[in-house]
Design a protein around this motif. Structure first.
Motif, PDB file in Angstrom:
ATOM      1  N   ASP A   1       0.864  -1.180   0.000  1.00  0.00           N
ATOM      2  CA  ASP A   1       0.000   0.000   0.000  1.00  0.00           C
ATOM      3  C   ASP A   1       0.906   1.237   0.000  1.00  0.00           C
ATOM      4  O   ASP A   1       1.554   1.534   1.008  1.00  0.00           O
ATOM      5  CB  ASP A   1      -0.905   0.000   1.240  1.00  0.00           C
ATOM      6  CG  ASP A   1      -1.843   1.189   1.270  1.00  0.00           C
ATOM      7  OD1 ASP A   1      -1.710   2.098   0.432  1.00  0.00           O
ATOM      8  OD2 ASP A   1      -2.718   1.208   2.151  1.00  0.00           O
ATOM      9  N   PRO A   2       0.984   1.965  -1.127  1.00  0.00           N
ATOM     10  CA  PRO A   2       1.903   3.099  -1.203  1.00  0.00           C
ATOM     11  C   PRO A   2       1.544   4.263  -0.286  1.00  0.00           C
ATOM     12  O   PRO A   2       2.367   5.121  -0.015  1.00  0.00           O
ATOM     13  CB  PRO A   2       1.820   3.513  -2.674  1.00  0.00           C
ATOM     14  CG  PRO A   2       0.505   3.021  -3.138  1.00  0.00           C
ATOM     15  CD  PRO A   2       0.195   1.778  -2.331  1.00  0.00           C
ATOM     16  N   THR A   3       0.316   4.272   0.244  1.00  0.00           N
ATOM     17  CA  THR A   3      -0.085   5.372   1.118  1.00  0.00           C
ATOM     18  C   THR A   3       0.104   5.044   2.595  1.00  0.00           C
ATOM     19  O   THR A   3      -0.072   5.907   3.440  1.00  0.00           O
ATOM     20  CB  THR A   3      -1.565   5.729   0.874  1.00  0.00           C
ATOM     21  OG1 THR A   3      -2.379   4.594   1.210  1.00  0.00           O
ATOM     22  CG2 THR A   3      -1.813   6.118  -0.571  1.00  0.00           C
TER      23      THR A   3
END
Length: 86
Positions: free
Chosen positions: A79-81
């Motif tokens: 999850d890049p966030t």
């Protein structure tokens, strides 16, 4: 670790991750690593690093797999966030 980040749209499948351990551990040490231990480590990393876990394709003929999925088909996404846990 200086590896390039994985694509968040690309899943790593639990089966492939377990199979990949053979490249990193000698046979005698690998025999000491259980599937349960690997799954617990995956849950820990998912919590700490904000990984997304998703069950694989469901088999409509298997009632148990329909509810919980098949661990071997479990997909892991980055999850890049997500921010690492404190």
């Amino acid at each position: 670790m200086d590896e390039e980040a994985t694509d968040p749209k690309e899943a790593r499948v639990f089966t492939n991750v377990i199979s990949g351990l053979q490249r990193n551990y000698p046979k005698d040490k690998l025999e000491e690593i259980s599937t349960s231990f690997c799954f617990i480590c995956l849950l820990h990393l998912a919590n700490e690093q904000g990984l997304k876990l998703e069950t694989g394709e469901e088999n409509p003929d298997a009632e148990d797999e329909k509810r919980v999925g098949n661990i071997w088909d479990l997909k892991v996404y980055r999850d890049p966030t997500a921010a690492p846990a404190a």
